[in-house]
Enzyme design. Structure first.
Site, PDB file in Angstrom:
ATOM      1  N   ASP A  80      -3.608 -12.288   3.143  1.00  0.00           N
ATOM      2  CA  ASP A  80      -3.854 -11.152   2.407  1.00  0.00           C
ATOM      3  C   ASP A  80      -2.274 -11.024   1.671  1.00  0.00           C
ATOM      4  OD1 ASP A  80      -4.055  -8.771   0.985  1.00  0.00           O
ATOM      5  OD2 ASP A  80      -4.401  -7.636   2.508  1.00  0.00           O
ATOM      6  N   TRP A 105       0.616 -11.801  11.826  1.00  0.00           N
ATOM      7  CA  TRP A 105      -0.714 -11.843  12.172  1.00  0.00           C
ATOM      8  C   TRP A 105      -1.201 -13.167  12.471  1.00  0.00           C
ATOM      9  CZ3 TRP A 105       0.399 -10.930   7.198  1.00  0.00           C
ATOM     10  CH2 TRP A 105      -0.368 -11.414   6.167  1.00  0.00           C
ATOM     11  N   ASP A 124       5.065 -12.845   6.646  1.00  0.00           N
ATOM     12  CA  ASP A 124       5.319 -12.086   5.277  1.00  0.00           C
ATOM     13  C   ASP A 124       6.984 -12.695   5.271  1.00  0.00           C
ATOM     14  OD1 ASP A 124       3.199 -11.179   4.857  1.00  0.00           O
ATOM     15  OD2 ASP A 124       3.385  -8.867   5.319  1.00  0.00           O
ATOM     16  N   ASP A 154      -3.725  -6.111   6.656  1.00  0.00           N
ATOM     17  CA  ASP A 154      -3.661  -5.159   5.486  1.00  0.00           C
ATOM     18  C   ASP A 154      -2.173  -4.304   6.003  1.00  0.00           C
ATOM     19  OD1 ASP A 154      -5.716  -5.798   4.250  1.00  0.00           O
ATOM     20  OD2 ASP A 154      -6.875  -4.188   5.076  1.00  0.00           O
ATOM     21  N   TRP A 157       4.110  -6.373   7.097  1.00  0.00           N
ATOM     22  CA  TRP A 157       4.628  -6.808   8.097  1.00  0.00           C
ATOM     23  C   TRP A 157       6.286  -7.226   8.125  1.00  0.00           C
ATOM     24  CZ3 TRP A 157       1.895  -7.122  12.563  1.00  0.00           C
ATOM     25  CH2 TRP A 157       0.541  -7.213  12.416  1.00  0.00           C
ATOM     26  N   TYR A 166       8.392  -6.366   0.611  1.00  0.00           N
ATOM     27  CA  TYR A 166       7.355  -7.662   0.764  1.00  0.00           C
ATOM     28  C   TYR A 166       7.788  -8.368  -0.266  1.00  0.00           C
ATOM     29  CZ  TYR A 166       3.283 -10.320   0.402  1.00  0.00           C
ATOM     30  OH  TYR A 166       2.470 -11.521   0.440  1.00  0.00           O
ATOM     31  N   THR A 169       3.844 -14.466   1.341  1.00  0.00           N
ATOM     32  CA  THR A 169       3.070 -14.833   2.660  1.00  0.00           C
ATOM     33  C   THR A 169       3.337 -16.342   2.928  1.00  0.00           C
ATOM     34  OG1 THR A 169       1.950 -12.795   2.860  1.00  0.00           O
ATOM     35  CG2 THR A 169       1.516 -14.320   4.553  1.00  0.00           C
TER      36      THR A 169
END
Length: 179
Positions: A80, A105, A124, A154, A157, A166, A169
Protein backbone atom coordinates in the site's frame (compact mmCIF):
# COMPACT_ATOMS: atom_id res chain seq x y z
CA UNK A 1 -43.33 -1.83 -46.33
CA UNK A 2 -44.91 -0.30 -43.23
CA UNK A 3 -48.20 -2.15 -43.92
CA UNK A 4 -46.32 -5.46 -44.18
CA UNK A 5 -44.58 -4.80 -40.86
CA UNK A 6 -47.89 -3.83 -39.18
CA UNK A 7 -49.54 -7.02 -40.49
CA UNK A 8 -46.66 -9.16 -39.21
CA UNK A 9 -46.77 -7.51 -35.77
CA UNK A 10 -50.58 -8.01 -35.60
CA UNK A 11 -50.18 -11.73 -36.38
CA UNK A 12 -47.49 -12.08 -33.67
CA UNK A 13 -49.66 -10.15 -31.21
CA UNK A 14 -52.78 -12.28 -31.87
CA UNK A 15 -50.85 -15.55 -31.62
CA UNK A 16 -49.16 -14.44 -28.38
CA UNK A 17 -52.50 -13.42 -26.87
CA UNK A 18 -54.08 -16.72 -27.92
CA UNK A 19 -51.20 -18.69 -26.35
CA UNK A 20 -51.33 -16.76 -23.08
CA UNK A 21 -55.12 -17.19 -22.83
CA UNK A 22 -54.80 -20.95 -23.39
CA UNK A 23 -52.19 -21.22 -20.64
CA UNK A 24 -54.40 -19.11 -18.33
CA UNK A 25 -57.36 -21.45 -18.94
CA UNK A 26 -55.31 -24.55 -18.14
CA UNK A 27 -53.33 -23.25 -15.15
CA UNK A 28 -54.43 -21.09 -12.24
CA UNK A 29 -52.61 -18.06 -10.82
CA UNK A 30 -51.50 -19.97 -7.75
CA UNK A 31 -49.92 -22.66 -9.90
CA UNK A 32 -48.04 -20.01 -11.87
CA UNK A 33 -46.89 -18.24 -8.70
CA UNK A 34 -45.74 -21.52 -7.14
CA UNK A 35 -43.70 -22.47 -10.22
CA UNK A 36 -42.28 -18.96 -10.63
CA UNK A 37 -41.25 -18.74 -6.97
CA UNK A 38 -39.63 -22.22 -7.17
CA UNK A 39 -37.69 -21.13 -10.23
CA UNK A 40 -36.70 -17.87 -8.53
CA UNK A 41 -35.58 -19.63 -5.33
CA UNK A 42 -33.59 -22.15 -7.37
CA UNK A 43 -31.86 -19.34 -9.25
CA UNK A 44 -30.99 -17.66 -5.96
CA UNK A 45 -29.41 -20.87 -4.62
CA UNK A 46 -27.22 -21.48 -7.68
CA UNK A 47 -24.33 -19.22 -6.55
CA UNK A 48 -23.87 -21.16 -3.29
CA UNK A 49 -23.79 -24.61 -4.86
CA UNK A 50 -20.38 -26.29 -4.78
CA UNK A 51 -18.23 -26.06 -7.90
CA UNK A 52 -14.73 -27.04 -8.91
CA UNK A 53 -12.21 -24.28 -8.10
CA UNK A 54 -9.12 -26.32 -8.91
CA UNK A 55 -8.31 -24.34 -12.06
CA UNK A 56 -9.26 -20.95 -10.60
CA UNK A 57 -6.23 -20.58 -8.30
CA UNK A 58 -3.59 -21.70 -10.76
CA UNK A 59 -1.90 -18.89 -12.64
CA UNK A 60 -1.66 -19.38 -16.37
CA UNK A 61 1.70 -18.60 -17.99
CA UNK A 62 0.08 -15.71 -19.84
CA UNK A 63 -1.30 -14.28 -16.54
CA UNK A 64 2.09 -14.00 -14.81
CA UNK A 65 3.23 -10.39 -14.48
CA UNK A 66 7.01 -10.04 -14.82
CA UNK A 67 7.27 -6.22 -14.68
CA UNK A 68 8.36 -5.26 -11.15
CA UNK A 69 6.94 -1.76 -11.69
CA UNK A 70 3.44 -3.18 -12.20
CA UNK A 71 1.18 -3.31 -9.13
CA UNK A 72 0.08 -6.84 -10.15
CA UNK A 73 3.65 -8.14 -9.69
CA UNK A 74 3.55 -11.01 -7.19
CA UNK A 75 5.79 -9.37 -4.51
CA UNK A 76 3.35 -6.45 -4.23
CA UNK A 77 0.47 -8.56 -2.87
CA UNK A 78 0.22 -6.57 0.39
CA UNK A 79 1.76 -3.28 -0.72
CA UNK A 80 0.00 0.00 0.00
CA UNK A 81 2.03 2.92 -1.27
CA UNK A 82 4.35 4.26 -3.96
CA UNK A 83 6.82 1.89 -5.59
CA UNK A 84 10.39 2.97 -4.83
CA UNK A 85 11.42 1.56 -8.21
CA UNK A 86 9.41 4.41 -9.79
CA UNK A 87 10.54 7.00 -7.21
CA UNK A 88 14.30 6.99 -7.77
CA UNK A 89 15.18 3.80 -5.91
CA UNK A 90 14.78 0.12 -6.67
CA UNK A 91 12.42 -2.64 -5.66
CA UNK A 92 14.61 -3.43 -2.64
CA UNK A 93 16.44 -0.17 -1.81
CA UNK A 94 15.36 3.32 -0.87
CA UNK A 95 16.16 6.27 -3.14
CA UNK A 96 19.11 8.52 -2.24
CA UNK A 97 18.21 11.02 0.47
CA UNK A 98 15.68 8.75 2.15
CA UNK A 99 16.05 6.03 4.75
CA UNK A 100 14.19 2.79 5.40
CA UNK A 101 11.65 2.80 8.20
CA UNK A 102 12.78 1.14 11.40
CA UNK A 103 9.55 -0.87 11.53
CA UNK A 104 7.74 -2.68 8.74
CA UNK A 105 4.81 -4.91 7.89
CA UNK A 106 4.97 -8.40 6.46
CA UNK A 107 2.84 -10.07 3.81
CA UNK A 108 2.72 -13.61 2.48
CA UNK A 109 2.77 -13.63 -1.31
CA UNK A 110 2.55 -16.55 -3.72
CA UNK A 111 5.13 -16.59 -6.49
CA UNK A 112 3.30 -17.84 -9.59
CA UNK A 113 6.57 -18.98 -11.16
CA UNK A 114 7.20 -21.72 -8.58
CA UNK A 115 3.83 -21.87 -6.75
CA UNK A 116 5.45 -21.24 -3.34
CA UNK A 117 4.49 -18.71 -0.67
CA UNK A 118 7.12 -16.21 0.47
CA UNK A 119 7.28 -13.77 3.38
CA UNK A 120 7.75 -10.28 2.00
CA UNK A 121 8.81 -7.39 4.23
CA UNK A 122 7.48 -3.97 3.23
CA UNK A 123 9.54 -1.03 4.45
CA UNK A 124 8.53 2.56 3.93
CA UNK A 125 11.31 4.90 2.85
CA UNK A 126 11.20 8.11 4.86
CA UNK A 127 12.68 11.57 4.67
CA UNK A 128 11.71 12.87 1.24
CA UNK A 129 8.51 14.11 -0.32
CA UNK A 130 6.55 11.70 -2.52
CA UNK A 131 7.13 11.80 -6.27
CA UNK A 132 3.86 12.67 -8.04
CA UNK A 133 4.69 10.46 -11.03
CA UNK A 134 5.43 7.39 -8.86
CA UNK A 135 3.30 4.28 -9.33
CA UNK A 136 0.87 3.96 -6.42
CA UNK A 137 -0.23 0.43 -5.54
CA UNK A 138 -3.03 -0.55 -3.20
CA UNK A 139 -3.16 -4.30 -2.75
CA UNK A 140 -4.26 -5.75 0.54
CA UNK A 141 -4.40 -9.50 -0.05
CA UNK A 142 -4.64 -11.24 3.30
CA UNK A 143 -4.67 -7.96 5.22
CA UNK A 144 -5.65 -8.26 8.87
CA UNK A 145 -7.47 -5.75 11.07
CA UNK A 146 -5.52 -2.78 12.43
CA UNK A 147 -5.00 -4.28 15.88
CA UNK A 148 -2.41 -6.67 14.38
CA UNK A 149 0.18 -3.98 13.85
CA UNK A 150 2.76 -6.00 11.90
CA UNK A 151 0.19 -7.22 9.39
CA UNK A 152 -1.53 -3.91 8.68
CA UNK A 153 -0.44 -1.76 5.74
CA UNK A 154 -2.51 1.41 6.33
CA UNK A 155 -0.11 2.87 8.89
CA UNK A 156 2.62 5.45 8.31
CA UNK A 157 5.54 3.22 9.19
CA UNK A 158 7.90 6.23 9.22
CA UNK A 159 6.60 7.03 12.72
CA UNK A 160 9.65 5.38 14.32
CA UNK A 161 12.12 7.45 12.28
CA UNK A 162 13.37 10.94 13.04
CA UNK A 163 12.03 12.23 9.74
CA UNK A 164 8.45 10.97 9.51
CA UNK A 165 7.75 12.05 5.91
CA UNK A 166 6.68 9.14 3.69
CA UNK A 167 8.37 8.77 0.28
CA UNK A 168 7.86 5.22 -1.09
CA UNK A 169 7.83 1.52 -0.17
CA UNK A 170 10.29 -1.30 -0.90
CA UNK A 171 9.44 -5.00 -0.87
CA UNK A 172 12.10 -7.47 0.22
CA UNK A 173 11.64 -11.25 0.21
CA UNK A 174 12.53 -12.45 3.73
CA UNK A 175 12.20 -16.16 3.09
CA UNK A 176 9.96 -19.07 2.31
CA UNK A 177 6.71 -19.14 4.29
CA UNK A 178 6.02 -22.18 6.47
CA UNK A 179 3.34 -24.45 5.10
Amino acid sequence: MANLLDALLNIIDKNSEKGVRNVARQHGRRSFLAKASTLFAGAMMAPILPFDRSLGGAAMASDIVTDENDCAYWKHCALDGNLCSTSGGSLTSCPPGSEASQVAWVGTCRNPNDGKDYLVSYNDCCGRASVPSATFCFRSEGERPGYRMGLHNDINWCMANTNKGYHCTVSVVVGLADA
